[in-house]
Write a protein that holds these residues in place. Structure first.
Motif, mmCIF file in Angstrom:
data_model
loop_
_atom_site.group_PDB
_atom_site.id
_atom_site.type_symbol
_atom_site.label_atom_id
_atom_site.label_comp_id
_atom_site.label_asym_id
_atom_site.label_seq_id
_atom_site.Cartn_x
_atom_site.Cartn_y
_atom_site.Cartn_z
ATOM 1 N N VAL A 84 -22.013 -8.816 3.672
ATOM 2 C CA VAL A 84 -20.968 -7.820 3.420
ATOM 3 C C VAL A 84 -19.729 -8.184 4.226
ATOM 4 C CG1 VAL A 84 -20.365 -5.380 3.533
ATOM 5 C CG2 VAL A 84 -22.734 -6.056 3.054
ATOM 6 N N VAL A 85 -18.587 -8.268 3.550
ATOM 7 C CA VAL A 85 -17.327 -8.603 4.212
ATOM 8 C C VAL A 85 -16.886 -7.435 5.083
ATOM 9 C CG1 VAL A 85 -14.902 -9.239 3.916
ATOM 10 C CG2 VAL A 85 -16.642 -10.111 2.311
ATOM 11 N N ARG A 86 -16.677 -7.715 6.343
ATOM 12 C CA ARG A 86 -16.209 -6.705 7.300
ATOM 13 C C ARG A 86 -14.693 -6.758 7.444
ATOM 14 N NH1 ARG A 86 -17.998 -5.379 13.445
ATOM 15 N NH2 ARG A 86 -19.634 -4.305 12.333
ATOM 16 N N LYS A 87 -14.142 -7.976 7.543
ATOM 17 C CA LYS A 87 -12.716 -8.128 7.841
ATOM 18 C C LYS A 87 -12.211 -9.468 7.315
ATOM 19 C CE LYS A 87 -9.600 -8.282 11.813
ATOM 20 N NZ LYS A 87 -9.496 -8.244 13.278
ATOM 21 N N ILE A 88 -10.959 -9.479 6.870
ATOM 22 C CA ILE A 88 -10.284 -10.718 6.504
ATOM 23 C C ILE A 88 -9.554 -11.206 7.758
ATOM 24 C CG2 ILE A 88 -8.616 -11.833 4.968
ATOM 25 C CD1 ILE A 88 -11.007 -10.482 3.496
ATOM 26 N N VAL A 89 -9.875 -12.391 8.231
ATOM 27 C CA VAL A 89 -9.223 -12.953 9.410
ATOM 28 C C VAL A 89 -8.006 -13.767 8.994
ATOM 29 C CG1 VAL A 89 -9.528 -14.486 11.405
ATOM 30 C CG2 VAL A 89 -11.391 -12.986 10.682
ATOM 31 N N GLY A 90 -8.139 -14.518 7.912
ATOM 32 C CA GLY A 90 -7.071 -15.364 7.396
ATOM 33 C C GLY A 90 -7.427 -15.814 5.997
ATOM 34 N N PRO A 91 -6.596 -16.660 5.401
ATOM 35 C CA PRO A 91 -6.849 -17.075 4.015
ATOM 36 C C PRO A 91 -8.161 -17.828 3.813
ATOM 37 C CG PRO A 91 -4.981 -18.281 4.943
ATOM 38 C CD PRO A 91 -5.380 -17.247 5.948
ATOM 39 N N ARG A 92 -8.709 -18.402 4.891
ATOM 40 C CA ARG A 92 -9.959 -19.147 4.747
ATOM 41 C C ARG A 92 -11.021 -18.724 5.757
ATOM 42 N NH1 ARG A 92 -8.879 -24.957 2.125
ATOM 43 N NH2 ARG A 92 -11.043 -24.591 1.628
ATOM 44 N N GLU A 93 -10.865 -17.511 6.311
ATOM 45 C CA GLU A 93 -11.874 -17.018 7.247
ATOM 46 C C GLU A 93 -12.047 -15.515 7.090
ATOM 47 O OE1 GLU A 93 -13.122 -16.876 11.989
ATOM 48 O OE2 GLU A 93 -11.105 -17.563 11.440
ATOM 49 N N ILE A 94 -13.305 -15.105 7.069
ATOM 50 C CA ILE A 94 -13.664 -13.691 7.019
ATOM 51 C C ILE A 94 -14.729 -13.419 8.077
ATOM 52 C CG2 ILE A 94 -13.106 -13.368 4.575
ATOM 53 C CD1 ILE A 94 -16.091 -13.687 3.922
ATOM 54 N N LEU A 95 -14.923 -12.155 8.391
ATOM 55 C CA LEU A 95 -16.049 -11.734 9.218
ATOM 56 C C LEU A 95 -16.993 -10.960 8.320
ATOM 57 C CD1 LEU A 95 -14.273 -10.480 12.468
ATOM 58 C CD2 LEU A 95 -15.150 -12.767 11.946
ATOM 59 N N VAL A 96 -18.285 -11.208 8.476
ATOM 60 C CA VAL A 96 -19.296 -10.534 7.656
ATOM 61 C C VAL A 96 -20.347 -9.883 8.529
ATOM 62 C CG1 VAL A 96 -18.987 -12.144 5.719
ATOM 63 C CG2 VAL A 96 -20.836 -12.540 7.383
ATOM 64 N N ASP A 97 -21.022 -8.915 7.940
ATOM 65 C CA ASP A 97 -22.235 -8.332 8.493
ATOM 66 C C ASP A 97 -23.350 -8.734 7.532
ATOM 67 O OD1 ASP A 97 -20.601 -7.069 10.358
ATOM 68 O OD2 ASP A 97 -20.619 -5.154 9.299
ATOM 69 N N HIS A 98 -24.458 -9.198 8.072
ATOM 70 C CA HIS A 98 -25.574 -9.571 7.197
ATOM 71 C C HIS A 98 -26.878 -9.550 7.965
ATOM 72 C CE1 HIS A 98 -24.979 -14.197 8.005
ATOM 73 N NE2 HIS A 98 -24.783 -13.500 9.087
ATOM 74 N N ALA A 99 -27.949 -9.599 7.213
ATOM 75 C CA ALA A 99 -29.283 -9.548 7.809
ATOM 76 C C ALA A 99 -30.049 -10.809 7.471
ATOM 77 C CB ALA A 99 -30.045 -8.329 7.296
ATOM 78 N N ASN A 100 -30.873 -11.213 8.411
ATOM 79 C CA ASN A 100 -31.850 -12.277 8.241
ATOM 80 C C ASN A 100 -31.260 -13.689 8.145
ATOM 81 O OD1 ASN A 100 -34.630 -12.555 8.404
ATOM 82 N ND2 ASN A 100 -34.831 -12.895 6.212
ATOM 83 N N TRP A 101 -30.003 -13.877 8.525
ATOM 84 C CA TRP A 101 -29.487 -15.249 8.641
ATOM 85 C C TRP A 101 -30.115 -15.869 9.883
ATOM 86 C CZ3 TRP A 101 -26.731 -17.946 5.148
ATOM 87 C CH2 TRP A 101 -26.223 -19.184 5.541
ATOM 88 N N SER A 102 -30.061 -15.072 10.943
ATOM 89 C CA SER A 102 -30.797 -15.386 12.155
ATOM 90 C C SER A 102 -32.101 -14.612 11.998
ATOM 91 C CB SER A 102 -30.020 -14.913 13.382
ATOM 92 O OG SER A 102 -30.733 -15.171 14.549
ATOM 93 N N HIS A 103 -33.170 -15.287 11.774
ATOM 94 C CA HIS A 103 -34.434 -14.716 11.302
ATOM 95 C C HIS A 103 -34.757 -13.339 11.869
ATOM 96 C CE1 HIS A 103 -35.264 -18.310 9.088
ATOM 97 N NE2 HIS A 103 -34.942 -19.015 10.157
ATOM 98 N N GLY A 104 -34.737 -12.364 10.979
ATOM 99 C CA GLY A 104 -35.139 -11.004 11.297
ATOM 100 C C GLY A 104 -34.067 -10.140 11.921
ATOM 101 N N ALA A 105 -32.889 -10.686 12.192
ATOM 102 C CA ALA A 105 -31.856 -9.926 12.898
ATOM 103 C C ALA A 105 -30.742 -9.480 11.959
ATOM 104 C CB ALA A 105 -31.263 -10.766 14.017
#
Length: 146
Positions: A84-105
């Motif tokens: 899920v996109v949290r914030k647009i930092v620039g034209p080629r960078e965003i901040l996201v919230d997500h689950a399980n990219w880092s196993h279980g977190a």
């Protein structure tokens, strides 16, 4: 043994996990997390969301806060991934919230950069372990209804 969870059950598992800060990979999967945060009425493996959304939700290659970035299925990610996109930092960078990219977190405010040749978010790198990992193919963004 895989457990099938109905939509209401997924929300309940997510709520319990937040209350008790459970980080078990079997309790918090990326799709359950994204659905709970955005309200998107999509199911199945994360990579399947792009096709399911075609007649139900607006889709694009432009990030917007609250949109869901859908990763394609690949050898390292057989089920794909959603964030899920949290914030647009620039034209080629965003901040996201997500689950399980880092196993279980659940990870919040994670940098994702567009490393596609055409600046269309069809390939992204996710910040992990002090750097950016491999290139990951992606479909683009699904926008929840207002």
């Amino acid at each position: 043994m895989p457990v099938s969870i109905r939509r209401i059950g997924a929300a309940a598992v997510f709520s319990v996990a937040l209350c008790f800060q459970v980080t078990d990979a079997h309790a918090i999967q990326c799709a359950i997390f994204a659905r709970s945060v955005t309200g998107l009425d999509l199911s199945g493996d994360a990579y399947q969301w792009w096709g399911q959304a075609s007649n139900e939700y607006e889709r694009s290659n432009a990030p917007k806060p609250g949109a869901v970035l859908v990763f394609k299925r690949s050898a390292p990610m057989r089920a794909g991934h959603v964030a899920v996109v949290r914030k647009i930092v620039g034209p080629r960078e965003i901040l996201v919230d997500h689950a399980n990219w880092s196993h279980g977190a659940i990870s919040r405010g994670v940098s994702v950069i567009d490393d596609s040749a055409d600046n269309d978010w069809s390939s992204v790198r996710v910040a992990f372990g002090g750097g950016y990992g491999r290139s990951n193919p992606s479909y683009g963004f699904i926008y929840p209804r207002s």
